[in-house]
Design a protein around this motif. Sequence first.
Motif, PDB file in Angstrom:
ATOM      1  N   ALA A 109       0.959  -1.277  -0.084  1.00 49.49           N
ATOM      2  CA  ALA A 109       0.161  -0.136  -0.098  1.00 49.49           C
ATOM      3  C   ALA A 109       0.237   0.738  -0.288  1.00 49.49           C
ATOM      4  O   ALA A 109       0.544   2.368  -0.464  1.00 49.49           O
ATOM      5  N   LEU A 110       1.651   1.093   0.423  1.00 50.55           N
ATOM      6  CA  LEU A 110       2.485   2.726   0.904  1.00 50.55           C
ATOM      7  C   LEU A 110       2.812   2.899  -0.461  1.00 50.55           C
ATOM      8  O   LEU A 110       2.737   3.491  -1.265  1.00 50.55           O
ATOM      9  N   SER A 111       4.087   1.473  -0.952  1.00 50.24           N
ATOM     10  CA  SER A 111       4.503   2.022  -2.222  1.00 50.24           C
ATOM     11  C   SER A 111       3.394   2.262  -3.700  1.00 50.24           C
ATOM     12  O   SER A 111       3.438   3.126  -4.183  1.00 50.24           O
ATOM     13  N   LEU A 112       2.749   1.975  -3.591  1.00 48.22           N
ATOM     14  CA  LEU A 112       1.480   2.057  -4.707  1.00 48.22           C
ATOM     15  C   LEU A 112       0.689   3.748  -4.181  1.00 48.22           C
ATOM     16  O   LEU A 112       0.468   4.107  -4.800  1.00 48.22           O
ATOM     17  N   PHE A 113       0.110   3.338  -3.257  1.00 48.14           N
ATOM     18  CA  PHE A 113      -0.130   4.932  -2.585  1.00 48.14           C
ATOM     19  C   PHE A 113       0.933   6.541  -2.632  1.00 48.14           C
ATOM     20  O   PHE A 113       0.652   7.107  -3.352  1.00 48.14           O
ATOM     21  N   VAL A 114       1.822   5.898  -2.978  1.00 52.79           N
ATOM     22  CA  VAL A 114       3.095   7.031  -3.828  1.00 52.79           C
ATOM     23  C   VAL A 114       3.186   7.545  -4.360  1.00 52.79           C
ATOM     24  O   VAL A 114       3.047   7.896  -5.021  1.00 52.79           O
ATOM     25  N   LEU A 172      -4.766   2.960   4.852  1.00 51.67           N
ATOM     26  CA  LEU A 172      -4.302   4.379   5.360  1.00 51.67           C
ATOM     27  C   LEU A 172      -3.758   4.511   6.302  1.00 51.67           C
ATOM     28  O   LEU A 172      -2.741   5.459   6.715  1.00 51.67           O
ATOM     29  N   ASN A 173      -4.577   4.926   6.870  1.00 49.12           N
ATOM     30  CA  ASN A 173      -4.675   5.562   8.704  1.00 49.12           C
ATOM     31  C   ASN A 173      -3.936   4.546   9.044  1.00 49.12           C
ATOM     32  O   ASN A 173      -3.401   5.405  10.112  1.00 49.12           O
ATOM     33  N   GLU A 174      -3.551   3.027   8.900  1.00 51.67           N
ATOM     34  CA  GLU A 174      -3.083   2.551  10.128  1.00 51.67           C
ATOM     35  C   GLU A 174      -1.223   2.524   9.427  1.00 51.67           C
ATOM     36  O   GLU A 174      -0.034   2.987   9.817  1.00 51.67           O
ATOM     37  N   LEU A 175      -0.982   2.699   8.556  1.00 46.39           N
ATOM     38  CA  LEU A 175       0.123   2.860   7.358  1.00 46.39           C
ATOM     39  C   LEU A 175       0.773   4.060   8.137  1.00 46.39           C
ATOM     40  O   LEU A 175       1.739   4.577   8.634  1.00 46.39           O
ATOM     41  N   PHE A 176      -0.176   5.717   7.774  1.00 47.57           N
ATOM     42  CA  PHE A 176      -0.209   7.262   8.215  1.00 47.57           C
ATOM     43  C   PHE A 176       0.405   6.681   9.897  1.00 47.57           C
ATOM     44  O   PHE A 176       1.962   7.472  10.780  1.00 47.57           O
ATOM     45  N   ILE A 177      -0.123   6.046  10.621  1.00 48.04           N
ATOM     46  CA  ILE A 177       0.166   5.740  12.561  1.00 48.04           C
ATOM     47  C   ILE A 177       1.519   5.020  12.135  1.00 48.04           C
ATOM     48  O   ILE A 177       2.606   5.301  13.118  1.00 48.04           O
ATOM     49  N   GLN A 225      17.318  18.460  12.714  1.00 50.15           N
ATOM     50  CA  GLN A 225      18.097  16.947  11.812  1.00 50.15           C
ATOM     51  C   GLN A 225      18.490  15.502  12.133  1.00 50.15           C
ATOM     52  O   GLN A 225      18.952  14.799  11.175  1.00 50.15           O
ATOM     53  N   SER A 226      17.887  14.836  13.041  1.00 46.47           N
ATOM     54  CA  SER A 226      17.790  13.411  13.190  1.00 46.47           C
ATOM     55  C   SER A 226      16.720  13.360  12.309  1.00 46.47           C
ATOM     56  O   SER A 226      16.417  12.514  11.792  1.00 46.47           O
ATOM     57  N   ALA A 227      15.142  13.838  12.521  1.00 51.52           N
ATOM     58  CA  ALA A 227      14.431  13.872  11.286  1.00 51.52           C
ATOM     59  C   ALA A 227      14.675  14.216  10.133  1.00 51.52           C
ATOM     60  O   ALA A 227      14.234  13.335   9.775  1.00 51.52           O
ATOM     61  N   ILE A 228      15.555  15.324   9.400  1.00 58.63           N
ATOM     62  CA  ILE A 228      15.954  15.110   8.445  1.00 58.63           C
ATOM     63  C   ILE A 228      16.815  13.537   8.042  1.00 58.63           C
ATOM     64  O   ILE A 228      16.751  13.194   6.430  1.00 58.63           O
ATOM     65  N   ASP A 229      17.965  13.545   9.087  1.00 55.71           N
ATOM     66  CA  ASP A 229      18.307  12.520   8.539  1.00 55.71           C
ATOM     67  C   ASP A 229      17.554  10.753   8.975  1.00 55.71           C
ATOM     68  O   ASP A 229      17.928  10.663   6.673  1.00 55.71           O
ATOM     69  N   TRP A 230      16.383  10.775   9.137  1.00 56.08           N
ATOM     70  CA  TRP A 230      14.975  10.483   8.726  1.00 56.08           C
ATOM     71  C   TRP A 230      14.577  10.261   7.472  1.00 56.08           C
ATOM     72  O   TRP A 230      14.299   9.144   7.145  1.00 56.08           O
ATOM     73  N   ALA A 231      14.417  11.172   6.840  1.00 58.06           N
ATOM     74  CA  ALA A 231      14.018  11.364   6.149  1.00 58.06           C
ATOM     75  C   ALA A 231      14.970  10.923   4.916  1.00 58.06           C
ATOM     76  O   ALA A 231      14.398  10.667   3.384  1.00 58.06           O
ATOM     77  N   ILE A 232      15.736  11.630   4.509  1.00 63.65           N
ATOM     78  CA  ILE A 232      16.398  10.906   4.040  1.00 63.65           C
ATOM     79  C   ILE A 232      16.593   9.638   3.958  1.00 63.65           C
ATOM     80  O   ILE A 232      17.337   8.931   2.504  1.00 63.65           O
ATOM     81  N   ALA A 233      17.304   9.109   5.056  1.00 60.23           N
ATOM     82  CA  ALA A 233      17.163   7.304   5.146  1.00 60.23           C
ATOM     83  C   ALA A 233      16.067   6.837   4.381  1.00 60.23           C
ATOM     84  O   ALA A 233      16.087   5.581   4.279  1.00 60.23           O
ATOM     85  N   ASN A 234      14.987   6.915   4.717  1.00 61.47           N
ATOM     86  CA  ASN A 234      13.669   6.707   3.849  1.00 61.47           C
ATOM     87  C   ASN A 234      12.638   7.657   2.933  1.00 61.47           C
ATOM     88  O   ASN A 234      11.782   7.982   3.337  1.00 61.47           O
ATOM     89  N   PRO A 235      13.181   7.489   2.396  1.00 66.49           N
ATOM     90  CA  PRO A 235      12.856   8.453   0.953  1.00 66.49           C
ATOM     91  C   PRO A 235      10.866   7.859   0.699  1.00 66.49           C
ATOM     92  O   PRO A 235      10.484   9.103   0.418  1.00 66.49           O
ATOM     93  N   LEU A 236      10.698   6.819   0.706  1.00 62.73           N
ATOM     94  CA  LEU A 236       9.156   6.612   0.373  1.00 62.73           C
ATOM     95  C   LEU A 236       8.103   7.051   0.813  1.00 62.73           C
ATOM     96  O   LEU A 236       7.235   7.248   1.170  1.00 62.73           O
ATOM     97  N   LYS A 237       8.632   6.770   2.364  1.00 58.89           N
ATOM     98  CA  LYS A 237       8.088   6.882   3.616  1.00 58.89           C
ATOM     99  C   LYS A 237       7.938   8.173   3.051  1.00 58.89           C
ATOM    100  O   LYS A 237       7.160   8.533   3.891  1.00 58.89           O
ATOM    101  N   GLN A 238       8.699   9.227   3.852  1.00 64.77           N
ATOM    102  CA  GLN A 238       9.331  10.621   3.560  1.00 64.77           C
ATOM    103  C   GLN A 238       7.883  11.070   2.801  1.00 64.77           C
ATOM    104  O   GLN A 238       7.249  11.695   2.777  1.00 64.77           O
ATOM    105  N   THR A 239       8.514  10.671   1.677  1.00 62.03           N
ATOM    106  CA  THR A 239       7.823  10.414   0.592  1.00 62.03           C
ATOM    107  C   THR A 239       5.876  10.738   0.734  1.00 62.03           C
ATOM    108  O   THR A 239       4.780  11.621   0.400  1.00 62.03           O
ATOM    109  N   PHE A 240       5.268   9.457   1.478  1.00 58.11           N
ATOM    110  CA  PHE A 240       4.519   9.842   2.111  1.00 58.11           C
ATOM    111  C   PHE A 240       4.263  10.366   3.157  1.00 58.11           C
ATOM    112  O   PHE A 240       2.856  11.036   2.537  1.00 58.11           O
ATOM    113  N   PHE A 241       4.637  10.748   3.945  1.00 57.10           N
ATOM    114  CA  PHE A 241       4.457  12.316   4.235  1.00 57.10           C
ATOM    115  C   PHE A 241       4.166  13.561   4.034  1.00 57.10           C
ATOM    116  O   PHE A 241       2.910  14.505   3.924  1.00 57.10           O
ATOM    117  N   LEU A 242       4.751  13.540   2.944  1.00 57.83           N
ATOM    118  CA  LEU A 242       4.873  14.952   2.055  1.00 57.83           C
ATOM    119  C   LEU A 242       2.958  14.681   1.372  1.00 57.83           C
ATOM    120  O   LEU A 242       2.593  15.433   1.346  1.00 57.83           O
TER     121      LEU A 242
END
Length: 195
Positions: free
Chosen positions: A19-24, A58-63, A92-109
């Motif tokens: 779902a993550l991959s397809l939603f993004v 979607l809601n569980e994925l978000f959580i 800075q840790s949050a930015i590191d996480w976003a860079i390390a997890n681009p698919l999840k970060q794109t989901f958040f965006l």
Amino acid sequence: MKNLKVAPTEKKAALLDSALSLFVKQGFHATSTASIAKAAGVATGTLFHHFPSKDAILNELFINIKQSFADSIIQTSQLTGNIEQDANTLWQSAIDWAIANPLKQTFFLQFSFSVEINPSIRQQAMNEILGFIVELIEQGLKQNVIADFPVPLLLENCHGQYLAAIRFFTDNPQLGQDSTYRQASFQLFWRAMKK
């Protein structure tokens, strides 16, 4: 050779990953439950055994992603009690996480402000899962370091500033490790928060 059965929790995880991959890639409305099940390698009935609807996925994925984000930045951040320094460390840790997890970060965006995310789920993510940020804001207010505005508004500002910075680093990945840009992103955020 026997066929190995996939455990129910593994099936649920596969459904969430698909779902993550397809939603993004396709968006929420263009993704069917059948396509999620197919990508996960399970029957559509199995999907409905774990999730009553696409909205529930979607809601569980978000959580789940928000919890992963929170766990990661807490584990990688050593806080000192100095509000500005701790805010910078978490930023800075949050930015590191976003860079390390681009698919999840794109989901958040894509979905952080989406009407498809249940308001109670959004509240749970902001106030419970990210409760350590609420605590930091409240400490900053008590110490007269953070501007005296309502905490929910400050929290939403933090969220919006973070998403803006991450959008910039997503669009300009070569700058994601540039300390000048990283520090500038924090300073823009901090100027909006400090007293």
